[in-house]
Enzyme design. Structure first.
Site, PDB file in Angstrom:
ATOM      1  N   LYS A 109       0.838  -1.197   0.000  1.00 26.70           N
ATOM      2  CA  LYS A 109       0.000   0.000   0.000  1.00 26.70           C
ATOM      3  C   LYS A 109       0.877   1.253   0.000  1.00 26.70           C
ATOM      4  O   LYS A 109       0.657   2.179  -0.783  1.00 26.70           O
ATOM      5  CB  LYS A 109      -0.904  -0.029   1.235  1.00 26.70           C
TER       6      LYS A 109
ATOM      7  N   ARG B 250      -3.206   3.144   8.564  1.00 20.99           N
ATOM      8  CA  ARG B 250      -3.518   2.002   7.695  1.00 20.99           C
ATOM      9  C   ARG B 250      -2.355   1.032   7.659  1.00 20.99           C
ATOM     10  O   ARG B 250      -1.202   1.432   7.513  1.00 20.99           O
ATOM     11  CB  ARG B 250      -3.779   2.481   6.264  1.00 20.99           C
TER      12      ARG B 250
ATOM     13  N   GLY C 237      -8.367  -7.581   4.427  1.00 24.47           N
ATOM     14  CA  GLY C 237      -9.093  -7.621   5.689  1.00 24.47           C
ATOM     15  C   GLY C 237      -8.294  -8.111   6.876  1.00 24.47           C
ATOM     16  O   GLY C 237      -8.786  -8.106   7.986  1.00 24.47           O
TER      17      GLY C 237
ATOM     18  N   MET D   4      -5.325  -6.980   8.264  1.00 22.06           N
ATOM     19  CA  MET D   4      -4.844  -5.946   9.159  1.00 22.06           C
ATOM     20  C   MET D   4      -5.907  -4.851   9.212  1.00 22.06           C
ATOM     21  O   MET D   4      -6.769  -4.779   8.370  1.00 22.06           O
ATOM     22  CB  MET D   4      -3.523  -5.394   8.623  1.00 22.06           C
TER      23      MET D   4
ATOM     24  N   ARG E 264      -3.592  -1.193  -6.426  1.00 21.81           N
ATOM     25  CA  ARG E 264      -2.759  -2.401  -6.370  1.00 21.81           C
ATOM     26  C   ARG E 264      -3.180  -3.296  -7.522  1.00 21.81           C
ATOM     27  O   ARG E 264      -4.272  -3.112  -8.077  1.00 21.81           O
ATOM     28  CB  ARG E 264      -2.947  -3.134  -5.041  1.00 21.81           C
TER      29      ARG E 264
ATOM     30  N   HIS F  57     -15.604  -8.952   1.590  1.00 22.34           N
ATOM     31  CA  HIS F  57     -14.541  -9.853   2.030  1.00 22.34           C
ATOM     32  C   HIS F  57     -14.635 -11.219   1.344  1.00 22.34           C
ATOM     33  O   HIS F  57     -13.661 -11.738   0.808  1.00 22.34           O
ATOM     34  CB  HIS F  57     -14.619 -10.018   3.552  1.00 22.34           C
TER      35      HIS F  57
ATOM     36  N   ARG G 251       0.625 -47.843 -17.747  1.00 16.08           N
ATOM     37  CA  ARG G 251       0.829 -48.951 -16.807  1.00 16.08           C
ATOM     38  C   ARG G 251       0.109 -50.178 -17.347  1.00 16.08           C
ATOM     39  O   ARG G 251      -1.119 -50.178 -17.442  1.00 16.08           O
ATOM     40  CB  ARG G 251       0.253 -48.601 -15.439  1.00 16.08           C
TER      41      ARG G 251
ATOM     42  N   ARG H 195       5.235 -49.272 -19.342  1.00 10.76           N
ATOM     43  CA  ARG H 195       5.957 -49.837 -18.212  1.00 10.76           C
ATOM     44  C   ARG H 195       5.591 -51.301 -18.056  1.00 10.76           C
ATOM     45  O   ARG H 195       4.414 -51.674 -18.085  1.00 10.76           O
ATOM     46  CB  ARG H 195       5.604 -49.085 -16.930  1.00 10.76           C
TER      47      ARG H 195
ATOM     48  N   GLU I 186      13.704 -45.004  -9.630  1.00 14.68           N
ATOM     49  CA  GLU I 186      12.816 -44.825  -8.484  1.00 14.68           C
ATOM     50  C   GLU I 186      13.386 -45.464  -7.223  1.00 14.68           C
ATOM     51  O   GLU I 186      12.799 -45.394  -6.161  1.00 14.68           O
ATOM     52  CB  GLU I 186      11.425 -45.382  -8.803  1.00 14.68           C
TER      53      GLU I 186
ATOM     54  N   SER J 205      13.364 -42.517 -16.691  1.00 14.19           N
ATOM     55  CA  SER J 205      12.155 -41.816 -16.294  1.00 14.19           C
ATOM     56  C   SER J 205      12.082 -41.878 -14.775  1.00 14.19           C
ATOM     57  O   SER J 205      12.055 -42.962 -14.194  1.00 14.19           O
ATOM     58  CB  SER J 205      10.925 -42.466 -16.928  1.00 14.19           C
TER      59      SER J 205
ATOM     60  N   GLY K  98      10.615 -42.031 -11.419  1.00 13.16           N
ATOM     61  CA  GLY K  98       9.358 -42.369 -10.756  1.00 13.16           C
ATOM     62  C   GLY K  98       9.434 -41.756  -9.372  1.00 13.16           C
ATOM     63  O   GLY K  98       9.884 -42.376  -8.415  1.00 13.16           O
ATOM     64  N   THR K  99       8.990 -40.515  -9.278  1.00 11.41           N
ATOM     65  CA  THR K  99       9.258 -39.771  -8.041  1.00 11.41           C
ATOM     66  C   THR K  99       8.339 -40.162  -6.889  1.00 11.41           C
ATOM     67  O   THR K  99       8.605 -39.790  -5.753  1.00 11.41           O
ATOM     68  CB  THR K  99       9.195 -38.254  -8.285  1.00 11.41           C
ATOM     69  N   ASN K 100       7.265 -40.904  -7.171  1.00  8.49           N
ATOM     70  CA  ASN K 100       6.455 -41.369  -6.042  1.00  8.49           C
ATOM     71  C   ASN K 100       7.260 -42.360  -5.202  1.00  8.49           C
ATOM     72  O   ASN K 100       7.415 -42.200  -4.002  1.00  8.49           O
ATOM     73  CB  ASN K 100       5.168 -42.042  -6.518  1.00  8.49           C
ATOM     74  N   ASP K 101       7.769 -43.376  -5.890  1.00  6.35           N
ATOM     75  CA  ASP K 101       8.571 -44.360  -5.164  1.00  6.35           C
ATOM     76  C   ASP K 101       9.889 -43.772  -4.692  1.00  6.35           C
ATOM     77  O   ASP K 101      10.340 -44.043  -3.588  1.00  6.35           O
ATOM     78  CB  ASP K 101       8.836 -45.597  -6.038  1.00  6.35           C
TER      79      ASP K 101
ATOM     80  N   CYS L  28       7.789 -39.256 -14.379  1.00  6.89           N
ATOM     81  CA  CYS L  28       6.433 -39.747 -14.563  1.00  6.89           C
ATOM     82  C   CYS L  28       5.686 -39.888 -13.237  1.00  6.89           C
ATOM     83  O   CYS L  28       4.631 -40.463 -13.164  1.00  6.89           O
ATOM     84  CB  CYS L  28       6.426 -41.076 -15.317  1.00  6.89           C
TER      85      CYS L  28
ATOM     86  N   TYR M 199      11.382 -34.059 -20.579  1.00  8.29           N
ATOM     87  CA  TYR M 199       9.922 -33.991 -20.532  1.00  8.29           C
ATOM     88  C   TYR M 199       9.415 -34.272 -19.122  1.00  8.29           C
ATOM     89  O   TYR M 199      10.122 -34.838 -18.289  1.00  8.29           O
ATOM     90  CB  TYR M 199       9.288 -34.985 -21.514  1.00  8.29           C
TER      91      TYR M 199
HETATM   92  P1  ADP Z   1      -7.829  -2.260   3.518  1.00  9.07           P
HETATM   93  O1  ADP Z   1      -6.450  -2.775   3.440  1.00  9.07           O
HETATM   94  O2  ADP Z   1      -8.719  -3.066   4.343  1.00  9.07           O
HETATM   95  O3  ADP Z   1      -8.372  -1.925   2.170  1.00  9.07           O
HETATM   96  P2  ADP Z   1      -7.371   0.554   3.847  1.00  9.07           P
HETATM   97  O4  ADP Z   1      -6.197   1.031   4.586  1.00  9.07           O
HETATM   98  O5  ADP Z   1      -7.313   0.636   2.389  1.00  9.07           O
HETATM   99  O6  ADP Z   1      -7.720  -0.896   4.328  1.00  9.07           O
HETATM  100  O7  ADP Z   1      -8.586   1.372   4.382  1.00  9.07           O
HETATM  101  C1  ADP Z   1      -9.892   1.037   4.096  1.00  9.07           C
HETATM  102  C2  ADP Z   1     -10.634   2.212   3.569  1.00  9.07           C
HETATM  103  O8  ADP Z   1     -10.576   3.297   4.476  1.00  9.07           O
HETATM  104  C3  ADP Z   1     -10.086   2.771   2.293  1.00  9.07           C
HETATM  105  O9  ADP Z   1     -10.568   2.098   1.186  1.00  9.07           O
HETATM  106  C4  ADP Z   1     -10.598   4.167   2.298  1.00  9.07           C
HETATM  107  O10 ADP Z   1     -11.880   4.230   1.744  1.00  9.07           O
HETATM  108  C5  ADP Z   1     -10.642   4.496   3.765  1.00  9.07           C
HETATM  109  N1  ADP Z   1      -9.506   5.355   4.076  1.00  9.07           N
HETATM  110  C6  ADP Z   1      -8.275   5.008   4.448  1.00  9.07           C
HETATM  111  N2  ADP Z   1      -7.495   6.085   4.617  1.00  9.07           N
HETATM  112  C7  ADP Z   1      -8.256   7.157   4.339  1.00  9.07           C
HETATM  113  C8  ADP Z   1      -8.013   8.570   4.295  1.00  9.07           C
HETATM  114  N3  ADP Z   1      -6.833   9.094   4.591  1.00  9.07           N
HETATM  115  N4  ADP Z   1      -9.041   9.348   3.952  1.00  9.07           N
HETATM  116  C9  ADP Z   1     -10.236   8.824   3.654  1.00  9.07           C
HETATM  117  N5  ADP Z   1     -10.526   7.524   3.661  1.00  9.07           N
HETATM  118  C10 ADP Z   1      -9.544   6.696   3.990  1.00  9.07           C
HETATM  119 MG    MG Z   2      -7.806  -0.683   0.951  1.00  7.53          MG
HETATM  120 MG    MG Z   3      -9.189  -3.395   6.436  1.00  7.82          MG
END
Ligand code: ADP
Ligand code: MG
Ligand code: MG
Length: 972
Positions: free
Chosen positions: A29, A102, A111, A113, A384, A502, A609, A668, A796, A815, A817-820, A882, A902
């Site tokens: 980020k 953040r 989700g 952190m 991202r 999520h 086989r 074989r 093998e 060839s 035979g990596t299982n055995d 194989c 191969y």
């Molecule tokens: P996650 O990794 O869960 O996406 P973020 O750090 O991106 O968490 O934060 C989640 C949301 O919080 C962002 O999508 C954004 O909408 C809001 N947010 C984060 N920082 C700011 C900021 N400085 N101003 C306004 N909204 C923010």
């Molecule tokens: Mg985000």
């Molecule tokens: Mg979050």
């Protein structure tokens, strides 16, 4: 003075100290915020802020949770810089500046952190925020309503801060473990719900300033009551509390569990981003949203996203309100009635559209972006590389190549083995689907089809999966605590949440079938019931999902293969074929398998086989003959039985050779211990005895005589051929006669005869003498000079790898035979390893199950030894694999690096091997071009340099001429 360590990187106002390449230090980020803010081609409107590096996280854990001494000063300097840009001050009563804190690991952990918004809002600064908000407008229209709107906004921001902060910082990061449904967030949510109820409000936005003000003070009381301490009223304490919570959450249970699933090292650490707040919740001209530069579900080249008016950040993802589509093409059945951003704020939409185009061109990949609109002004908060499902990944790779956005190599790198696997996975049979009527519809969040019994909690899903049950996890919505259950389930169905919820994010990342936002579904968790359209479904009732369409069906619908006739897939695999050097064959035992594998692109059979014809449906007759042969008392009897068996074996081989049309077919010789074919049940044995004209006692005696204590290491493989030469002779004659007859009929054939379980060169020589004799006899009798073929051995048994130089004198191919070979190298019996291997993996005694992904260090070293010693004697020795590993992407890449010719794998894995083989070439040339300092090269050649002398897109080796590769182990 020693150079001060730099722990804080600033971004904003068209500048940035970091950039997009610094993911290790700044997290994903932070690096991308710097790139968006500071790169001369972008300089996008990013609220100013700074990133505290991952090094601080490492320091923090190395030093008993203390920060480096310089940190505070560097943070304060960065705060001052942001204040200067914005003309506001952190913690100031008159003109306060708020921040978000953040988290940001290197690779996105959706989700996992936590983010805390509105840091710096206190009982002392809130009036300042209100005045700031009315500022511009109140002066203009000077009316009451704008003041109360500002007040409403400020308390809305405040209640969000209190909720997020108490949840993330005071509870989770502090390690407080509340009882089910008693977490502070839930408790506060209930207060908010009660308020809404009391006021007859449908959504948060229906509450006014006074309501929210009251909610805030009740929140604070509740926090003291539940957590035993007050919500901090000091901005600096809030800021450092937030920073500390991000670091602490890196070692939270959920983060650790996600890292384990995704194989993210614990040592990486997370960065923390502190960024000036912009507000999407100041009124109707404000909004927040999430979008993708292309459709992550299909790969279609269209801007796709969701947004909410008058909302803050997490509202879109949390599924609290159903988000609206950002444009016409993002509309679905669910949100078609909502007004799009394109219509509601055309000017801002146009700007956003321009930015997303620039971002995609800049990063040359589909981006997942987060934005906020504050009073008609657009701010970019995140970008991202966007997660996508398999079909979309392939589609985008091909499209972007056509658009000249990326190279052929990029396109091949962009698709992972598991994404490709998704395309090879079944979908619900369209015919059955047409006949069935969906009981509900939701958003298509994860591809493919699935069916299973309903479960309602993640724990139930894990438990059921352990028992081998196929289940579908049905939730109101999912949260990070559910990930393990989501993993265990065949598919996920949620009642709430949009395409960016999520559940959708996680499922898309894994390529798991998933339907979200299925409003018709009501979940009654307590009674373990799902209510849909007046009907009640109980736990383990079967349903089926079409995750590509978002449809839910009752019962179990049949599934079909999705890859057939998929042109994009064909084009993509053709790209891989242009790049790879390894050939890809298949393990096939029937003409039908052979044909299917050829349609997947197999270039031969690496393992046929012979014994397969004694298993399964059509095995009755040949099996009886085989048993007769096994139980025979005298050589004469055995010979007679063998003669009866012969036509079956020949016919089978002939049809397979024919189906492969001149491509090599490795056959074989009989491998399993003979007792496997003799009935263990006395009744059956008696019947057999009668059939073959033997007394029961006699048959029993013979059968008992075959019993072995340790059959895996018993009378099997070449040992059978040595003790029963007539069995080898029969099989070889079947092969040569089949081949000869096809040749006479002007058909191309190329059998490769493979001797299994060889450990000693004299074993192989013994069998080769038989093979040569039968060849000459057969050729002569069919009027042919020669029947084209090769004779080789499986490697093998560890001894065979070690003594490969001896074997290469007579073998024309090896060839593996990596299982055995894995069994025998580890001394793990594959049939018994279930008792301990899972725990080995869980406790990280072994990084992975070595039967699934090749143990490159140990078994791999034996392979390399075998290759170098074998080729030391015979430079053009043909070498392949194989075992099951031939279809595992990491193992395929290993096979490339050590210079095999191969790999051979099951038909469905053939496309994956084609992809992995191409990626291996690309990785190899990337490694080569990354300059290796000469000193290091001399002392420690990195793994896989064995094949480094081969050019990236080497045409020569594909034509059969191979360069002799330097291997890491010298030939003896
Ligand atoms: P996650 O990794 O869960 O996406 P973020 O750090 O991106 O968490 O934060 C989640 C949301 O919080 C962002 O999508 C954004 O909408 C809001 N947010 C984060 N920082 C700011 C900021 N400085 N101003 C306004 N909204 C923010
Ligand atoms: Mg985000
Ligand atoms: Mg979050």
């Amino acid at each position: 003075m020693a150079k001060q360590a730099k722990y804080v990187f600033f971004f904003g106002d068209g500048k940035a100290e970091g950039n997009g390449k610094m993911k290790e230090l700044l997290g994903g980020k932070g690096a991308n915020l710097a790139e968006m803010a500071g790169h001369p081609d972008l300089r996008l409107p990013v609220p100013p802020g700074f990133t505290i590096t991952t090094e601080v996280c490492t320091f923090y854990y190395d030093h008993g949770r203390k920060y480096p001494p310089q940190l505070k000063e560097q943070v304060n300097a960065a705060l001052r810089r942001a204040e200067k840009i914005l003309g506001r001050k952190f913690g100031d009563r008159e003109n306060p500046l708020l921040f978000s804190v953040r988290s940001g690991a290197r690779s996105s952990m959706p989700g996992m952190m936590e983010t805390v918004l509105n840091i710096g809002l206190t009982s002392k600064t809130i009036d300042g925020l209100i005045r700031q908000t009315t500022g511009g407008r109140a002066e203009k229209n000077g009316n009451q309503s704008s003041t109360s709107q500002a007040e409403r906004f400020a308390y809305d921001a405040y209640r969000r801060l209190i909720m997020m902060y108490s949840d993330v910082v005071m509870e989770k990061a502090a390690g407080v473990e509340p009882a089910e449904d008693q977490g502070i967030r839930r408790q506060l949510e209930r207060i908010l719900e009660a308020k809404k109820h009391e006021r007859g409000a449908k959504t948060d936005t229906d509450l006014d300033a006074a309501d929210l003000k009251e909610v805030c003070s009740r929140f604070k009381e509740k926090i003291v009551e539940v957590l035993g301490k007050p919500f901090p009223d000091d901005p600096v304490e809030q800021l450092w509390g937030g920073v500390g919570a991000v670091f602490a959450s890196w070692n939270g249970k959920r983060a650790i569990s996600y890292r384990r699933i995704e194989n993210i090292p614990d040592a990486w650490g997370t960065a923390v981003n502190v960024q000036a707040m912009v507000f999407g919740n100041m009124g109707e001209d404000c909004a927040t949203g999430v979008a993708f530069t292309r459709d992550p579900g299909t790969g279609d080249n269209r801007f796709y996203g969701e947004y909410l008016i008058n909302a803050q950040g997490e509202d879109v993802v949390a599924g609290i309100r159903t988000p609206a589509p950002i444009n016409e093409s993002s509309k679905s059945e669910h949100n078609a009635h909502e007004i799009s951003l394109e219509k509601a704020m055309p000017r801002v939409y146009k700007e956003l559209h321009g930015i997303q185009k620039r971002l995609e061109r800049h990063y040359r990949d589909m981006q997942d972006i987060e934005f906020t609109i504050e009073r008609g002004r657009l701010f970019m908060l995140q970008c991202r590389v966007g997660k996508r499902n398999g079909p979309a990944a392939v589609r985008m790779a091909i499209d972007m190549l056509k658009e000249k956005l990326i190279t052929r190599e990029d396109a091949v790198k962009r698709v992972t083995a598991s994404q490709l696997d998704e395309l090879l996975h079944p979908v619900l049979d369209p015919k059955a689907e047409q006949a069935a009527k969906p009981i509900a519809r939701g958003l298509p969040a994860g591809p493919g089809g699935a069916s299973g019994g309903i479960v309602f909690t993640a724990a139930d899903a894990v438990e059921a999966a352990k028992q081998g049950k196929h289940v579908i996890l049905v939730r109101e919505e999912t949260n990070p605590e559910d990930v393990e259950g989501m993993r265990a389930a065949q598919a996920i169905l949620t009642a709430r949440g949009g395409m960016t919820s999520h559940a959708a994010l996680v499922a898309r990342g894994w390529g798991k079938c998933c339907v979200v936002g299925c409003a018709a579904v009501e979940v009654d968790l307590k009674r373990r019931e799902m209510h849909v359209g007046g009907k009640v479904y109980k736990e383990f009732d079967e349903i089926s999902l079409n995750g590509s369409k978002g449809a839910v069906y009752e019962g179990k619908l049949p599934k079909v293969d999705a890859s057939e006739g998929n042109e994009t897939l064909g084009a993509f695999l053709a790209l891989c074929d242009k790049i790879r050097r390894l050939k890809v064959r298949t393990n096939a035992d029937t003409p039908e398998d052979a044909r299917r594998a050829r349609s997947f692109g197999a270039e031969g059979i690496g393992l046929f086989r012979t014994e397969h014809m004694f298993y399964g449906e059509t095995s009755e007759k040949p099996l009886q003959k085989l048993r007769k042969m096994i139980l025979a008392r005298t050589e004469e009897q055995r010979k007679a039985a063998i003669d009866e068996l012969f036509p079956f074996v020949k016919e089978d081989i002939k049809r397979t050779l024919e189906a492969m049309d001149g491509l090599p077919v490795t056959i074989r010789l009989l491998d399993p211990p003979l007792h496997e074919f003799v009935p263990h049940d006395e009744m059956q044995l008696a019947e057999l005895a009668k059939e073959i004209g033997m007394s029961f006692e006699e048959a029993k005696k013979r059968a008992d005589g075959l019993h072995e204590t340790n059959p895996m290491m018993g009378h099997r493989g070449v040992r059978l051929g040595i003790t029963y030469p007539e069995v080898t002779a029969m099989q070889v004659r079947a092969i040569f006669e089949a081949a000869a007859e096809l040749l006479v009929a002007k058909k191309a054939v190329f059998p490769e005869i493979m001797v299994p379980v060889v450990g000693v060169d004299t074993e192989l020589e013994d069998q080769i003498r038989i093979i040569a004799r039968i060849h000459d006899e057969t050729a002569k009798s069919k009027g042919l000079k020669k029947i084209p073929h090769l004779v080789g051995t499986m490697i093998e048994v560890p001894r065979a790898a070690l003594r490969a130089a001896d074997l290469a004198k007579t073998a024309q191919f090896f060839s593996y035979g990596t299982n055995d070979l894995t069994q025998l190298t580890f001394a793990f019996s594959r049939d018994d390893a279930g008792a301990f291997l899972p725990e080995y993996v869980a406790k990280k005694i072994l990084p992975e199950d070595p039967f699934q992904s090749l143990d490159q260090a140990g078994v791999g070293e034996l392979i390399e030894i075998g290759i170098s010693r074998g080729r030391g004697v015979k430079p053009d020795l043909k070498i392949g694999i194989c075992g099951e590993h031939g279809g595992d992407a990491a193992s395929v890449k290993f096979c490339h690096r050590v210079g095999m010719d191969y790999v051979s794998c099951s038909p469905f894995r053939v496309p994956i091997a084609r992809l992995a083989a191409a990626q291996a070439v690309i990785e190899e040339s990337a490694k080569k071009s990354a300059a290796v300092p000469p000193r290091r090269r001399a002392t420690a050649p990195p793994r896989g340099r064995a094949a480094a002398s081969t050019k990236a897109t080497n045409g020569a080796s594909r034509n059969g001429k191979r360069k002799v590769r330097r291997a890491t182990v010298k030939a003896r």
